[in-house]
Design a protein around this motif. Sequence first.
Motif, PDB file in Angstrom:
ATOM      1  N   ALA A 168       0.829  -1.208   0.000  1.00 29.73           N
ATOM      2  CA  ALA A 168       0.000   0.000   0.000  1.00 29.73           C
ATOM      3  C   ALA A 168       0.864   1.258   0.000  1.00 29.73           C
ATOM      4  CB  ALA A 168      -0.923  -0.002   1.224  1.00 29.73           C
ATOM      5  N   VAL A 169       1.920   1.274   0.795  1.00 27.55           N
ATOM      6  CA  VAL A 169       2.799   2.452   0.844  1.00 27.55           C
ATOM      7  C   VAL A 169       3.483   2.648  -0.515  1.00 27.55           C
ATOM      8  CG1 VAL A 169       4.875   3.442   1.907  1.00 27.55           C
ATOM      9  CG2 VAL A 169       3.146   2.320   3.333  1.00 27.55           C
ATOM     10  N   THR A 170       3.875   1.552  -1.130  1.00 23.99           N
ATOM     11  CA  THR A 170       4.517   1.652  -2.441  1.00 23.99           C
ATOM     12  C   THR A 170       3.531   2.199  -3.467  1.00 23.99           C
ATOM     13  OG1 THR A 170       5.970  -0.178  -1.855  1.00 23.99           O
ATOM     14  CG2 THR A 170       5.790   0.348  -4.194  1.00 23.99           C
ATOM     15  N   ALA A 171       2.290   1.715  -3.417  1.00 23.04           N
ATOM     16  CA  ALA A 171       1.286   2.206  -4.365  1.00 23.04           C
ATOM     17  C   ALA A 171       1.046   3.703  -4.168  1.00 23.04           C
ATOM     18  CB  ALA A 171      -0.016   1.429  -4.191  1.00 23.04           C
ATOM     19  N   THR A 172       0.904   4.130  -2.922  1.00 24.19           N
ATOM     20  CA  THR A 172       0.648   5.555  -2.644  1.00 24.19           C
ATOM     21  C   THR A 172       1.842   6.411  -3.062  1.00 24.19           C
ATOM     22  OG1 THR A 172      -0.794   4.995  -0.789  1.00 24.19           O
ATOM     23  CG2 THR A 172       0.108   7.224  -0.830  1.00 24.19           C
ATOM     24  N   SER A 173       3.042   5.951  -2.738  1.00 26.57           N
ATOM     25  CA  SER A 173       4.239   6.777  -2.973  1.00 26.57           C
ATOM     26  C   SER A 173       4.584   6.910  -4.443  1.00 26.57           C
ATOM     27  CB  SER A 173       5.440   6.170  -2.236  1.00 26.57           C
ATOM     28  OG  SER A 173       5.137   5.976  -0.888  1.00 26.57           O
ATOM     29  N   THR A 174       4.133   5.963  -5.262  1.00 28.56           N
ATOM     30  CA  THR A 174       4.499   6.004  -6.680  1.00 28.56           C
ATOM     31  C   THR A 174       3.360   6.509  -7.551  1.00 28.56           C
ATOM     32  OG1 THR A 174       3.821   3.687  -6.922  1.00 28.56           O
ATOM     33  CG2 THR A 174       6.143   4.091  -6.466  1.00 28.56           C
TER      34      THR A 174
ATOM     35  N   GLY B 153       0.648  16.063   3.251  1.00 26.51           N
ATOM     36  CA  GLY B 153      -0.197  17.238   3.096  1.00 26.51           C
ATOM     37  C   GLY B 153      -0.531  17.505   1.637  1.00 26.51           C
ATOM     38  N   LEU B 154       0.485  17.426   0.783  1.00 31.91           N
ATOM     39  CA  LEU B 154       0.249  17.693  -0.637  1.00 31.91           C
ATOM     40  C   LEU B 154      -0.591  16.592  -1.279  1.00 31.91           C
ATOM     41  CD1 LEU B 154       3.712  19.130  -1.710  1.00 31.91           C
ATOM     42  CD2 LEU B 154       1.568  20.373  -1.477  1.00 31.91           C
ATOM     43  N   MET B 155      -0.399  15.351  -0.831  1.00 25.68           N
ATOM     44  CA  MET B 155      -1.230  14.261  -1.361  1.00 25.68           C
ATOM     45  C   MET B 155      -2.693  14.475  -0.944  1.00 25.68           C
ATOM     46  SD  MET B 155       0.487  12.019  -3.221  1.00 25.68           S
ATOM     47  CE  MET B 155      -0.216  10.364  -3.134  1.00 25.68           C
ATOM     48  N   THR B 156      -2.903  14.974   0.255  1.00 24.84           N
ATOM     49  CA  THR B 156      -4.259  15.270   0.722  1.00 24.84           C
ATOM     50  C   THR B 156      -4.890  16.350  -0.152  1.00 24.84           C
ATOM     51  OG1 THR B 156      -3.502  14.764   2.960  1.00 24.84           O
ATOM     52  CG2 THR B 156      -5.606  15.895   2.771  1.00 24.84           C
ATOM     53  N   ILE B 157      -4.108  17.385  -0.418  1.00 21.77           N
ATOM     54  CA  ILE B 157      -4.579  18.477  -1.279  1.00 21.77           C
ATOM     55  C   ILE B 157      -4.894  17.942  -2.679  1.00 21.77           C
ATOM     56  CG2 ILE B 157      -3.773  20.544  -2.504  1.00 21.77           C
ATOM     57  CD1 ILE B 157      -2.335  21.311   0.174  1.00 21.77           C
ATOM     58  N   ARG B 158      -4.011  17.116  -3.171  1.00 24.86           N
ATOM     59  CA  ARG B 158      -4.217  16.580  -4.517  1.00 24.86           C
ATOM     60  C   ARG B 158      -5.503  15.758  -4.593  1.00 24.86           C
ATOM     61  NH1 ARG B 158      -0.123  15.076  -9.220  1.00 24.86           N
ATOM     62  NH2 ARG B 158      -1.775  14.413 -10.605  1.00 24.86           N
ATOM     63  N   THR B 301      -9.788  17.309   5.589  1.00 29.42           N
ATOM     64  CA  THR B 301      -9.756  16.197   6.548  1.00 29.42           C
ATOM     65  C   THR B 301     -10.224  14.846   5.986  1.00 29.42           C
ATOM     66  OG1 THR B 301      -9.929  17.739   8.382  1.00 29.42           O
ATOM     67  CG2 THR B 301     -10.558  15.469   8.842  1.00 29.42           C
ATOM     68  N   PRO B 302     -11.295  14.813   5.156  1.00 26.34           N
ATOM     69  CA  PRO B 302     -11.734  13.486   4.680  1.00 26.34           C
ATOM     70  C   PRO B 302     -10.688  12.742   3.861  1.00 26.34           C
ATOM     71  CG  PRO B 302     -13.387  15.169   4.192  1.00 26.34           C
ATOM     72  CD  PRO B 302     -12.176  15.886   4.686  1.00 26.34           C
ATOM     73  N   TYR B 303      -9.685  13.435   3.350  1.00 26.40           N
ATOM     74  CA  TYR B 303      -8.727  12.817   2.440  1.00 26.40           C
ATOM     75  C   TYR B 303      -7.455  12.363   3.147  1.00 26.40           C
ATOM     76  CZ  TYR B 303     -12.021  15.046  -0.640  1.00 26.40           C
ATOM     77  OH  TYR B 303     -13.188  15.422  -1.243  1.00 26.40           O
ATOM     78  N   ALA B 304      -7.405  12.535   4.462  1.00 24.66           N
ATOM     79  CA  ALA B 304      -6.202  12.166   5.227  1.00 24.66           C
ATOM     80  C   ALA B 304      -5.903  10.684   5.067  1.00 24.66           C
ATOM     81  CB  ALA B 304      -6.416  12.507   6.699  1.00 24.66           C
ATOM     82  N   PRO B 305      -4.624  10.306   5.148  1.00 21.06           N
ATOM     83  CA  PRO B 305      -4.249   8.910   4.922  1.00 21.06           C
ATOM     84  C   PRO B 305      -4.697   7.998   6.063  1.00 21.06           C
ATOM     85  CG  PRO B 305      -2.354  10.165   5.671  1.00 21.06           C
ATOM     86  CD  PRO B 305      -3.459  11.156   5.443  1.00 21.06           C
ATOM     87  N   VAL B 306      -4.788   6.704   5.773  1.00 20.67           N
ATOM     88  CA  VAL B 306      -4.967   5.712   6.838  1.00 20.67           C
ATOM     89  C   VAL B 306      -3.604   5.426   7.444  1.00 20.67           C
ATOM     90  CG1 VAL B 306      -7.031   4.594   5.974  1.00 20.67           C
ATOM     91  CG2 VAL B 306      -4.793   3.818   5.149  1.00 20.67           C
ATOM     92  N   PRO B 307      -3.527   4.980   8.692  1.00 20.26           N
ATOM     93  CA  PRO B 307      -4.658   4.782   9.594  1.00 20.26           C
ATOM     94  C   PRO B 307      -4.976   6.063  10.367  1.00 20.26           C
ATOM     95  CG  PRO B 307      -2.667   4.066  10.670  1.00 20.26           C
ATOM     96  CD  PRO B 307      -2.258   4.575   9.322  1.00 20.26           C
ATOM     97  N   PHE B 330      -6.397   9.226   0.937  1.00 14.76           N
ATOM     98  CA  PHE B 330      -5.621   9.159  -0.312  1.00 14.76           C
ATOM     99  C   PHE B 330      -4.735   7.928  -0.371  1.00 14.76           C
ATOM    100  CE2 PHE B 330      -2.497  11.594   2.266  1.00 14.76           C
ATOM    101  CZ  PHE B 330      -1.347  10.843   2.031  1.00 14.76           C
ATOM    102  N   GLY B 331      -4.577   7.210   0.750  1.00 19.33           N
ATOM    103  CA  GLY B 331      -3.746   6.015   0.728  1.00 19.33           C
ATOM    104  C   GLY B 331      -3.064   5.810   2.058  1.00 19.33           C
ATOM    105  N   ARG B 332      -1.929   5.141   2.013  1.00 15.54           N
ATOM    106  CA  ARG B 332      -1.141   4.843   3.208  1.00 15.54           C
ATOM    107  C   ARG B 332       0.293   5.248   2.936  1.00 15.54           C
ATOM    108  NH1 ARG B 332      -0.305   1.523   7.660  1.00 15.54           N
ATOM    109  NH2 ARG B 332      -2.442   0.810   7.844  1.00 15.54           N
ATOM    110  N   ILE B 333       0.948   5.870   3.914  1.00 19.05           N
ATOM    111  CA  ILE B 333       2.314   6.347   3.668  1.00 19.05           C
ATOM    112  C   ILE B 333       3.348   5.707   4.580  1.00 19.05           C
ATOM    113  CG2 ILE B 333       1.587   8.568   2.734  1.00 19.05           C
ATOM    114  CD1 ILE B 333       2.337   9.786   5.456  1.00 19.05           C
ATOM    115  N   LYS B 334       2.913   4.867   5.497  1.00 18.36           N
ATOM    116  CA  LYS B 334       3.863   4.270   6.440  1.00 18.36           C
ATOM    117  C   LYS B 334       3.309   2.947   6.936  1.00 18.36           C
ATOM    118  CE  LYS B 334       6.620   5.316  10.492  1.00 18.36           C
ATOM    119  NZ  LYS B 334       6.549   3.893  10.859  1.00 18.36           N
TER     120      LYS B 334
END
Lengths: 445, 498
Positions: A168-174, B153-158, B301-307, B330-334
């Motif tokens: 999931a992190v890879t999908a989001t980051s790319t 933050g920018l991914m949320t904006i996007r 706020t609704p677009y913030a990443p999980v979890p 928008f997804g997961r970053i960590k």
Amino acid sequence: MRYLPLSADDRGQMLAAIGVDSVDDLYRDVPAGGRLTSPIELPGHTGEIEVERALTSMAARNTPAGGAPSFLGGGIYRHFVPAAVDHLIQRGEFLTAYTPYQPEVSQGTLQYLFEFQTQVALLTGCDVANASMYDGATACAEAVIMAGRITKRKKAVVSGALHPHYAAVTATSTEFLGLELVTPNPDLTGEEDLSAMIGGDTACVVVQNPDFFGRVRDLTALADACHAQGALLVVVVTEIVALGLIKSPGEMGADIVAGEGQSLGNALNFGGPTVGLMATRQKFVRQLPGRLVGQTTDVDGQRGFVLTLSTREQHIRRDKATSNICTNSGLCALAFTIHLTMLGEVGLRKMAALNHAGAMRLAERLAGMAGVEVLNESFFNEFTVRLSKPASGVVDALAEKGVFAGVPVSRLLPDAEQLLLVAVTELNSDDDMDRLVNELEEALR
Amino acid sequence: MSAPETYTGNRGLQMEEPLIFEADSPGLCGVDFPDADITSDRLGGVKREGDIGLPGMAEPQVVRHYLRLSQKNYSIDAGFYPLGSCTMKHNPRLNEKLARLPGFAGLHPLQPETTTQGALELIDATAHWLSVLTGLPGVAMSPAAGAHGEFAGLMTIRAALEDRGDARKRVLVPESAHGTNPASAHACGYAVESIPANDRGRVDLDAFRAALDTDVAALMLTNPNTCGLFEDEIIEIAEAVHEAGAFFYCDGANFNAIVGRVRPGDLGIDCMHINLHKTFSTPHGGGGPGSGPVVLSEALTPYAPVPYVVRDGNRFRLIEDEGASDAKPFGRIKGFHGQFGVFVRALAYMMSLGADGLKQVAEDAVLNANYLMASLEDVLSAPFAGPCMHEVLFDDRFLADSGVSTLDFAKAMIDEGFHPMTMYFPLVVHGALLMEPTETESKAALDSFIGTVRSLAEKAKAGDAELFHEAPHLTPRRRLDETAAARKPVLRWLPPED
């Protein structure tokens, strides 16, 4: 207030030296509409006793896996960390130093990072490693982005047995970097054929070993298949202790290794902070993201260490940088490197062997139980079982009795209802295993 | 009298220390384990053969090695660390103690939710403090560092823009910004356009308005900015951003100057990351781990990443699955749930200081910086008029014709027992020296620093350039050859060839 050393008298003298009447004058550039007119609605300052009491009571509302029979894994593992590790990382000279941008006053940090890079390179079987990443999942994403840069190709084949958070992190980051990820379904059976998915447009194949379900594989043929098409093999390792007992990814032909180093030196910490690992071939070093420490000499000709190849980095290259990363996991990397130094060659191998031996014992016992099927042929210290009932219900029931049976796969892959990941480390005694087996028997009855 | 050479290379308490690989005692181990008999294995035919190459040591050797290494580091515990933009403040030890409570440190991230209610409460409480302090309702807790927060933050904006069918292509970034800002914008697929500064060290409003159109997704502004100044036209800037349908991102690296006194939400900011390792005192640890939560406006706020954590009456729930609620993450970053161990420290700090103490933090930080400015501006050269915020910027005009560079000057500070200030950043002035004293320095510490800087400045102007070129003289290693290090990188130890 205990953290503020200016006295009222100091403040008065300093305002006079500046030539203003009050601190409000120093905020005169804040436009009127931006000034707070009423106090912020949060509690006032509090003594050390009260803060400790409040947070200790919050901590008491948790039942930590650290103190129970626990078979939890899934990317974070509970291992024995010698007392010296935590003592040493709390030395103020390590704990309260900044990034070592001034090498003359940072040789301590720089030398341990150089040693860390060497240890990671040795473990992964790669030429070089960087000075750490945020965590394994972000390291995995950066590895895919790096492979895209190196090959100038846009497609990455991602194994269905990669940890779902990493995927999931890879999908989001790319997502907005023009990279396309091709992922087969979750590989519950270990039968996926990634070689067949590699084409002339493939930048890399990403595969985890031991994989998310615990299986260990020889990746040599897959590496050959990648290289035949000009693609790179990215190998993810979430349990770094495994490399004490199994062949390194580098030996099997990996071009980039992305890993999680939490198992060495670092507590569970509810999953963070941890320490991402990244290693590669010497020829790709200028495409590595993150900080790198290099050896050099000072004006007196003595060996010393510096941060190097910073022309890859954002503070020089801005939007052309290899990554936006500006931090590593310095202190977690320090814990990792001290623990590994304590272990050394003999200790790491022994620790890995204890893990594997324990996992084999438990797998054998579980395999003999009604309602439990061990799915793995191969594993290091973690394997997958299929239960006769939904795993999350069984796990919850056992948690009520103070036993953490493992990770229900459905927590990460909602459709895999009956699968349970079970991890065994050197901290699991035979008594722990008895408890697990007894409670499982009851829950599955 | 200069010190004599020694036979060992040690100099009193300053010890030479080899690499662990050069101190290898093969077969030794610092951990005692029971024997593990593996006569058979289930390793899929890939059992490791041959040695890994790790050195062996017993515990006393290991402890001495790392202790000696620690003594080659400067630290905030040991002295004044005026690195601009880095907020090197005191790190309270209570926070270390609490982060190590077994009920926190011993928690596995995938334990059943019923067994981690205290941890979820802690995340929720930390988010609550950050939200109230910034005046912004949403908080994304998972970013691992400031730059990671910028990305989030920018991914949320996007995601918010794309959800309204308004994909945009550019992000505006002032030229004084941290390098991470343009790098993060690039990672989100945006083209970056640089906005010049005016002669007062702030964003050039005309240039900004000229660059702003309906193709701009966001402005990324650091406020207070990296020149140490409050952007006094920020409300006009925010209005222009919003009129163009764009979002206003603030780099919160310098929040320490205004915490408790100014809420970014009141300035029209939609989104800001907070470096917990700066404003909220969690240790820098020689370069991490950091933590960079992002506060968000209601629209974002609704677009913030999980979890993220939600509260249901008395119960806390962790939403990990992107499809599990009405929100549109928008997804997961960590992996897992963010830098939890850092949250414990930050919350302990915020509770310790409270709303009143945090306001005092900002005021003392700003007072200290202005005191440095007032005490040094006659001997150094300040490019912009004050008052400054929590950091003060000087340029290198005071060194003109002295033969001494900003770098030389900073290195001379080391011999005097101070960590250098930030050098050559921001890029908008020549030879920048950026000093951030923070609120945890006493007046006596500042006076000692001021006296030293004044003496060195006078010495440089008097023509004693040689002393500066060769500084530092008294450190375990003197100036290191960074060019050679980059030209032929040696990034690991290799056994000597016989």
